[in-house]
Motif scaffolding. Structure first.
Motif, PDB file in Angstrom:
ATOM      1  N   MET A  34       0.826  -1.202   0.000  1.00 17.47           N
ATOM      2  CA  MET A  34       0.000   0.000   0.000  1.00 17.47           C
ATOM      3  C   MET A  34       0.864   1.258   0.000  1.00 17.47           C
ATOM      4  O   MET A  34       0.508   2.263  -0.558  1.00 17.47           O
ATOM      5  N   LYS A  35       1.996   1.203   0.727  1.00 14.54           N
ATOM      6  CA  LYS A  35       2.909   2.341   0.737  1.00 14.54           C
ATOM      7  C   LYS A  35       3.717   2.331  -0.558  1.00 14.54           C
ATOM      8  O   LYS A  35       3.824   1.320  -1.258  1.00 14.54           O
ATOM      9  N   LYS A  36       4.354   3.441  -0.845  1.00 15.12           N
ATOM     10  CA  LYS A  36       5.043   3.556  -2.117  1.00 15.12           C
ATOM     11  C   LYS A  36       6.479   3.073  -2.005  1.00 15.12           C
ATOM     12  O   LYS A  36       7.435   3.821  -2.166  1.00 15.12           O
ATOM     13  N   LEU A  37       6.627   1.797  -1.720  1.00  8.31           N
ATOM     14  CA  LEU A  37       7.952   1.220  -1.513  1.00  8.31           C
ATOM     15  C   LEU A  37       8.772   1.258  -2.786  1.00  8.31           C
ATOM     16  O   LEU A  37       9.966   1.544  -2.767  1.00  8.31           O
ATOM     17  N   SER A  38       8.138   0.979  -3.921  1.00  5.50           N
ATOM     18  CA  SER A  38       8.881   0.935  -5.172  1.00  5.50           C
ATOM     19  C   SER A  38       9.487   2.298  -5.497  1.00  5.50           C
ATOM     20  O   SER A  38      10.630   2.397  -5.945  1.00  5.50           O
ATOM     21  N   ALA A  39       8.716   3.345  -5.269  1.00  9.74           N
ATOM     22  CA  ALA A  39       9.220   4.691  -5.531  1.00  9.74           C
ATOM     23  C   ALA A  39      10.371   5.019  -4.602  1.00  9.74           C
ATOM     24  O   ALA A  39      11.343   5.682  -4.978  1.00  9.74           O
ATOM     25  N   PHE A  40      10.260   4.539  -3.362  1.00 17.22           N
ATOM     26  CA  PHE A  40      11.322   4.780  -2.380  1.00 17.22           C
ATOM     27  C   PHE A  40      12.619   4.098  -2.823  1.00 17.22           C
ATOM     28  O   PHE A  40      13.707   4.680  -2.764  1.00 17.22           O
ATOM     29  N   LEU A  41      12.524   2.844  -3.271  1.00 21.77           N
ATOM     30  CA  LEU A  41      13.706   2.124  -3.724  1.00 21.77           C
ATOM     31  C   LEU A  41      14.309   2.791  -4.950  1.00 21.77           C
ATOM     32  O   LEU A  41      15.542   2.885  -5.086  1.00 21.77           O
ATOM     33  N   LEU A  42      13.465   3.271  -5.851  1.00 20.63           N
ATOM     34  CA  LEU A  42      13.946   3.984  -7.028  1.00 20.63           C
ATOM     35  C   LEU A  42      14.729   5.216  -6.618  1.00 20.63           C
ATOM     36  O   LEU A  42      15.792   5.527  -7.172  1.00 20.63           O
ATOM     37  N   LEU A  48      15.094  13.122  -3.314  1.00 18.49           N
ATOM     38  CA  LEU A  48      14.499  11.807  -3.164  1.00 18.49           C
ATOM     39  C   LEU A  48      13.654  11.413  -4.375  1.00 18.49           C
ATOM     40  O   LEU A  48      13.405  10.249  -4.604  1.00 18.49           O
ATOM     41  N   ALA A  49      13.177  12.390  -5.133  1.00 23.00           N
ATOM     42  CA  ALA A  49      12.495  12.153  -6.409  1.00 23.00           C
ATOM     43  C   ALA A  49      11.281  11.249  -6.286  1.00 23.00           C
ATOM     44  O   ALA A  49      11.011  10.448  -7.157  1.00 23.00           O
ATOM     45  N   GLU A  50      10.530  11.381  -5.201  1.00 25.95           N
ATOM     46  CA  GLU A  50       9.352  10.537  -5.036  1.00 25.95           C
ATOM     47  C   GLU A  50       8.059  11.304  -5.308  1.00 25.95           C
ATOM     48  O   GLU A  50       7.113  10.760  -5.846  1.00 25.95           O
ATOM     49  N   VAL A  51       8.022  12.572  -4.950  1.00 26.89           N
ATOM     50  CA  VAL A  51       6.786  13.335  -5.042  1.00 26.89           C
ATOM     51  C   VAL A  51       6.660  14.021  -6.400  1.00 26.89           C
ATOM     52  O   VAL A  51       7.590  14.663  -6.872  1.00 26.89           O
ATOM     53  N   SER A  52       5.511  13.855  -7.001  1.00 27.01           N
ATOM     54  CA  SER A  52       5.196  14.588  -8.221  1.00 27.01           C
ATOM     55  C   SER A  52       4.391  15.821  -7.827  1.00 27.01           C
ATOM     56  O   SER A  52       3.274  15.705  -7.327  1.00 27.01           O
ATOM     57  N   VAL A  53       4.987  17.000  -8.013  1.00 31.17           N
ATOM     58  CA  VAL A  53       4.320  18.250  -7.633  1.00 31.17           C
ATOM     59  C   VAL A  53       3.862  18.980  -8.879  1.00 31.17           C
ATOM     60  O   VAL A  53       4.400  18.781  -9.969  1.00 31.17           O
ATOM     61  N   SER A  83       3.390  11.217   7.775  1.00 33.24           N
ATOM     62  CA  SER A  83       4.071  10.072   7.167  1.00 33.24           C
ATOM     63  C   SER A  83       5.576  10.303   7.271  1.00 33.24           C
ATOM     64  O   SER A  83       6.105  11.322   6.802  1.00 33.24           O
ATOM     65  N   ASP A  84       6.277   9.332   7.899  1.00 32.76           N
ATOM     66  CA  ASP A  84       7.672   9.571   8.272  1.00 32.76           C
ATOM     67  C   ASP A  84       8.681   8.656   7.601  1.00 32.76           C
ATOM     68  O   ASP A  84       9.858   8.623   7.978  1.00 32.76           O
ATOM     69  N   GLY A  85       8.256   7.891   6.611  1.00 31.24           N
ATOM     70  CA  GLY A  85       9.192   7.038   5.890  1.00 31.24           C
ATOM     71  C   GLY A  85       9.295   5.625   6.415  1.00 31.24           C
ATOM     72  O   GLY A  85       9.931   4.773   5.794  1.00 31.24           O
ATOM     73  N   SER A  86       8.696   5.347   7.564  1.00 32.73           N
ATOM     74  CA  SER A  86       8.748   3.989   8.089  1.00 32.73           C
ATOM     75  C   SER A  86       7.808   3.081   7.307  1.00 32.73           C
ATOM     76  O   SER A  86       6.832   3.541   6.710  1.00 32.73           O
ATOM     77  N   ASP A  87       8.113   1.790   7.298  1.00 28.44           N
ATOM     78  CA  ASP A  87       7.309   0.791   6.579  1.00 28.44           C
ATOM     79  C   ASP A  87       7.171   1.115   5.093  1.00 28.44           C
ATOM     80  O   ASP A  87       6.155   0.804   4.470  1.00 28.44           O
ATOM     81  N   GLY A  88       8.177   1.768   4.516  1.00 24.90           N
ATOM     82  CA  GLY A  88       8.132   2.068   3.094  1.00 24.90           C
ATOM     83  C   GLY A  88       7.253   3.237   2.723  1.00 24.90           C
ATOM     84  O   GLY A  88       6.996   3.470   1.540  1.00 24.90           O
ATOM     85  N   SER A  89       6.759   3.981   3.711  1.00 24.76           N
ATOM     86  CA  SER A  89       5.905   5.130   3.431  1.00 24.76           C
ATOM     87  C   SER A  89       6.738   6.318   2.968  1.00 24.76           C
ATOM     88  O   SER A  89       7.971   6.310   3.023  1.00 24.76           O
ATOM     89  N   MET A  90       6.070   7.361   2.522  1.00 26.31           N
ATOM     90  CA  MET A  90       6.756   8.576   2.129  1.00 26.31           C
ATOM     91  C   MET A  90       7.260   9.319   3.367  1.00 26.31           C
ATOM     92  O   MET A  90       6.529   9.466   4.347  1.00 26.31           O
ATOM     93  N   ASN A 109      -0.019  10.905   3.708  1.00 23.16           N
ATOM     94  CA  ASN A 109      -0.347  11.200   5.110  1.00 23.16           C
ATOM     95  C   ASN A 109      -1.604  10.461   5.551  1.00 23.16           C
ATOM     96  O   ASN A 109      -1.637   9.849   6.615  1.00 23.16           O
ATOM     97  N   ALA A 110      -2.652  10.545   4.745  1.00 23.98           N
ATOM     98  CA  ALA A 110      -3.920   9.912   5.113  1.00 23.98           C
ATOM     99  C   ALA A 110      -3.771   8.400   5.255  1.00 23.98           C
ATOM    100  O   ALA A 110      -4.313   7.792   6.185  1.00 23.98           O
ATOM    101  N   GLU A 111      -3.019   7.799   4.350  1.00 22.61           N
ATOM    102  CA  GLU A 111      -2.848   6.349   4.389  1.00 22.61           C
ATOM    103  C   GLU A 111      -1.980   5.930   5.568  1.00 22.61           C
ATOM    104  O   GLU A 111      -2.242   4.912   6.219  1.00 22.61           O
ATOM    105  N   TYR A 112      -0.963   6.723   5.868  1.00 24.25           N
ATOM    106  CA  TYR A 112      -0.027   6.349   6.928  1.00 24.25           C
ATOM    107  C   TYR A 112      -0.614   6.539   8.316  1.00 24.25           C
ATOM    108  O   TYR A 112      -0.513   5.654   9.171  1.00 24.25           O
TER     109      TYR A 112
END
Length: 413
Positions: free
Chosen positions: A1-9, A22-27, A53-60, A306-309
């Protein structure tokens, strides 16, 4: 559910390109966020615990993403209650650029001149906020605040420790069967609101007589209460150290994910519906950077992360569209119209009523009667000693009666 793939990228990009982005957020407008790069600016952000959302569990990692994008350093600290952050701001003991208090406290801060008016030209993403959250009761002109999350208050309970037939009402918090396994809020508005609702009154006290009755009800309950808590609730409920607690729906979702024995209900008498909002305190030295941070929190991806985390409900339509269907359809996070119809918002109480609530809270906390882990063993020991005493007394009386009877029988010649 968290954006783990984007984090690894992002981690791979960092490794190969040796850059810190970090190149994860599309603004929507990256140039909007880069105009202070290299200026060494910083923001002091004060928020609730477990509330971003603080980055734990693969979150942003929202803070890290903002820092990488803008070059602005974020000094992030937390608080536990609205009253705590109000006291800090009022006493001038700390300097903040961003606060996220609850609705009634926002209203009080507005009334007391403690907040800056926002320049919405610097917050273009405000367009993402749902129309139903515009011009709220606590900020009717929509000049001082931006909604961050919303939710309801209900009761979380351990299904292995609580009988299901006892659930459904605020009465559960006064059920003597669960002495020592009940937690309560460590803040006055929530506790007095619960007591007032159980008495059949509005959650916002209308007069001091209602407040007095609520105070006495909470005093009667105090012997049953294990502890008055805020963030400590996570360890206690997840770890099975307590059985029952009123708390916020978003945190209930988080706890239930960590312990499948936990359940949740909204009491039939009705409850509080709240909005936590982002504000800028009066005198902020980085107001424009603070408005940039607010705008970042309103980016669709950031709001969704944030809402998901954190589990709380989002007032951001663009973020809602990105959330998984099971999150959007969760009746705890997004309750039915029937439940919403029984909810009330906190309001900013008159100054004299605020003083009365503060005094009643101090009175409650200073009341000597309270739960102790030795209370039940002590009561059982006292009952045992009383029983032994009664039996010994009865035996002594029977012996005396037999002796008296024997002394009255004539001796044989």
């Amino acid at each position: 559910m968290k954006k783990l793939s984007a984090f690894l990228l992002a981690m791979l990009l960092t490794f190969f390109m040796s850059v810190s982005v970090l190149a994860e957020v599309s603004v929507e407008d990256e140039s909007y966020y880069t105009r202070f790069q290299g200026e060494g600016r910083s923001l002091n952000v004060h928020n609730w615990g477990e509330y971003i959302s603080d980055g734990s569990d693969g979150s942003m990692d929202v803070i890290a993403e903002f820092e990488a994008l803008t070059g602005i350093k974020v000094n992030y600290t937390t608080f536990s209650t609205n009253e705590e952050v109000y006291a800090r701001l009022r006493n001038g003991g700390a300097s903040y650029d961003i606060l996220i208090p609850s609705d009634y406290m926002v209203a009080r801060m507005i009334r007391e001149g403690m907040l800056e008016k926002l320049n919405f030209d610097n917050i273009p993403n405000f367009k993402n906020i749902s129309e139903s959250f515009l011009n709220p009761i606590f900020d009717p002109t929509n000049e001082y605040s931006v909604p961050y999350t919303w939710g309801t208050v209900g009761v979380i309970y351990n299904k292995t420790m609580v009988d299901e037939e006892d659930t459904g009402s605020w009465d559960l918090l006064w059920n003597q069967k669960y002495m020592g396994d009940i937690l309560m809020f460590a803040n006055p508005r929530d506790d007095f609101g619960i007591a007032l609702k159980r008495l059949g009154y509005p959650m916002n006290p209308e007069n001091e007589q209602q407040l007095r009755e609520a105070t006495e009800l909470l005093k009667d309950q105090k012997m049953l209460v294990q502890a008055y808590v805020m963030d400590e609730i996570f360890d206690k409920m997840i770890g099975g150290e307590a059985a029952i607690a009123p708390y916020y729906a978003g945190d209930a979702i988080t706890m239930m994910a960590d312990n499948e024995d936990l359940g949740y209900f909204v009491p039939e008498e009705g409850t509080n519906r709240f909005v936590d909002a982002i504000v800028i305190p009066k005198g902020s030295k980085e107001k424009e950077c603070a408005e940039m941070f607010i705008n970042f929190l309103l980016e669709a991806e950031v709001g969704a992360a944030n809402a998901e985390y954190i589990g709380y409900s989002s007032p951001n339509d663009a973020s809602l569209a990105l959330l998984p269907e099971d999150v959007r359809n969760n009746p705890i996070a997004y309750p039915s119209d029937e439940v919403i119809a029984k909810t009330e918002f906190w309001i900013d109480l008159p100054a004299e009523m605020n003083l009365a609530v503060d005094a009643a809270w101090t009175e409650l906390l200073s009341t000597d009667v309270q739960y102790s882990k030795w209370l039940m063993p002590g009561m059982m020991a006292a009952a045992l000693l009383t029983s032994i005493g009664i039996n010994v007394t009865r035996a002594w009386r029977r012996r005396r009666e037999r002796e008296d009877l024997n002394s009255e029988v004539p001796k044989r010649l």
